[in-house]
Design a protein around this motif. Sequence first.
Motif, PDB file in Angstrom:
ATOM      1  N   SER A 103      52.199  38.605  32.535  1.00 35.06           N
ATOM      2  CA  SER A 103      51.249  37.844  33.558  1.00 35.06           C
ATOM      3  C   SER A 103      52.033  36.957  34.097  1.00 35.06           C
ATOM      4  O   SER A 103      53.174  36.219  33.453  1.00 35.06           O
ATOM      5  N   ASP A 104      51.646  36.272  35.235  1.00 36.74           N
ATOM      6  CA  ASP A 104      52.466  35.415  36.033  1.00 36.74           C
ATOM      7  C   ASP A 104      52.179  34.138  35.494  1.00 36.74           C
ATOM      8  O   ASP A 104      52.808  32.999  35.838  1.00 36.74           O
ATOM      9  N   ASN A 105      50.942  33.981  34.910  1.00 37.80           N
ATOM     10  CA  ASN A 105      50.519  32.603  34.381  1.00 37.80           C
ATOM     11  C   ASN A 105      51.057  32.473  33.224  1.00 37.80           C
ATOM     12  O   ASN A 105      51.091  32.953  32.216  1.00 37.80           O
ATOM     13  N   LEU A 106      51.823  31.407  33.177  1.00 39.09           N
ATOM     14  CA  LEU A 106      52.420  30.693  31.998  1.00 39.09           C
ATOM     15  C   LEU A 106      51.740  30.259  30.907  1.00 39.09           C
ATOM     16  O   LEU A 106      51.826  30.785  29.688  1.00 39.09           O
ATOM     17  N   LEU A 107      50.401  29.885  31.255  1.00 35.00           N
ATOM     18  CA  LEU A 107      49.507  29.295  29.944  1.00 35.00           C
ATOM     19  C   LEU A 107      48.928  30.894  29.293  1.00 35.00           C
ATOM     20  O   LEU A 107      48.745  31.223  27.862  1.00 35.00           O
ATOM     21  N   LYS A 108      48.576  31.737  30.224  1.00 35.47           N
ATOM     22  CA  LYS A 108      48.115  33.181  29.803  1.00 35.47           C
ATOM     23  C   LYS A 108      49.308  33.827  28.745  1.00 35.47           C
ATOM     24  O   LYS A 108      48.881  34.393  27.932  1.00 35.47           O
ATOM     25  N   ARG A 109      50.398  33.583  29.266  1.00 33.18           N
ATOM     26  CA  ARG A 109      51.487  34.198  28.378  1.00 33.18           C
ATOM     27  C   ARG A 109      51.815  33.565  27.233  1.00 33.18           C
ATOM     28  O   ARG A 109      51.998  34.110  26.048  1.00 33.18           O
ATOM     29  N   TYR A 110      51.635  32.107  27.247  1.00 32.43           N
ATOM     30  CA  TYR A 110      51.818  31.478  25.918  1.00 32.43           C
ATOM     31  C   TYR A 110      50.555  31.697  24.880  1.00 32.43           C
ATOM     32  O   TYR A 110      50.853  31.651  23.742  1.00 32.43           O
ATOM     33  N   LYS A 111      49.451  31.731  25.557  1.00 28.16           N
ATOM     34  CA  LYS A 111      48.391  32.121  24.581  1.00 28.16           C
ATOM     35  C   LYS A 111      48.457  33.562  23.983  1.00 28.16           C
ATOM     36  O   LYS A 111      48.230  33.573  22.814  1.00 28.16           O
ATOM     37  N   ASP A 154      41.895  32.498  24.737  1.00 30.37           N
ATOM     38  CA  ASP A 154      42.338  33.347  25.747  1.00 30.37           C
ATOM     39  C   ASP A 154      41.727  34.211  26.727  1.00 30.37           C
ATOM     40  O   ASP A 154      41.763  34.751  27.534  1.00 30.37           O
ATOM     41  N   SER A 155      40.162  33.549  26.761  1.00 34.59           N
ATOM     42  CA  SER A 155      39.015  33.735  27.471  1.00 34.59           C
ATOM     43  C   SER A 155      38.199  35.115  27.097  1.00 34.59           C
ATOM     44  O   SER A 155      37.446  35.550  27.832  1.00 34.59           O
TER      45      SER A 155
END
Length: 162
Positions: A103-111, A154-155
């Motif tokens: 993912s381009d989303n840093l938080l999504k990658r971290y989670k 992570d939703s």
Amino acid sequence: RAFAEKYNISKLDYATVDNPFAGRVICGHCGSAFGRKVWNSTDERLRRVVWRCNKKYEVKGKKSCENKHIDDKVLYYAFINTFNVMVENKEYFIKKWEEGLKSDNLLKRYKARQFIEILKDAKIVEEFDVDMYFRIIEKMTVFDGKKIIVSLLDSTEIEVAI
């Protein structure tokens, strides 16, 4: 903070090790937070800890929300069952999170990285693990005392039938 504002949760409602569900159990009817209540009895064996919508009786004696209360023990078991479902379906979840690593989303990658790390060596649990609960659970939404939707950080949402 955004989560607390969305569900009208004050600092007093924040979860602690002794009270991990505070501010994390949400009413499926009205969206308000559930509060912990102790149903006392002269017989200690009949004493119960339950969670009930904080808006159930906004005006004394008049019901404002029709959602049912839920026993404290059910919330503990909902977490245990959710975690065990994740362990039993480890390949599915790890594959899902590996996609999240792109993912381009840093938080999504971290989670995604965090969840893969948690699950890769995880085993079935029999008891509630408060540290693991805080690491993976965002909230639990209760519907009529019949089902709980457990939302992970992570939703991902997992439905638990009661």
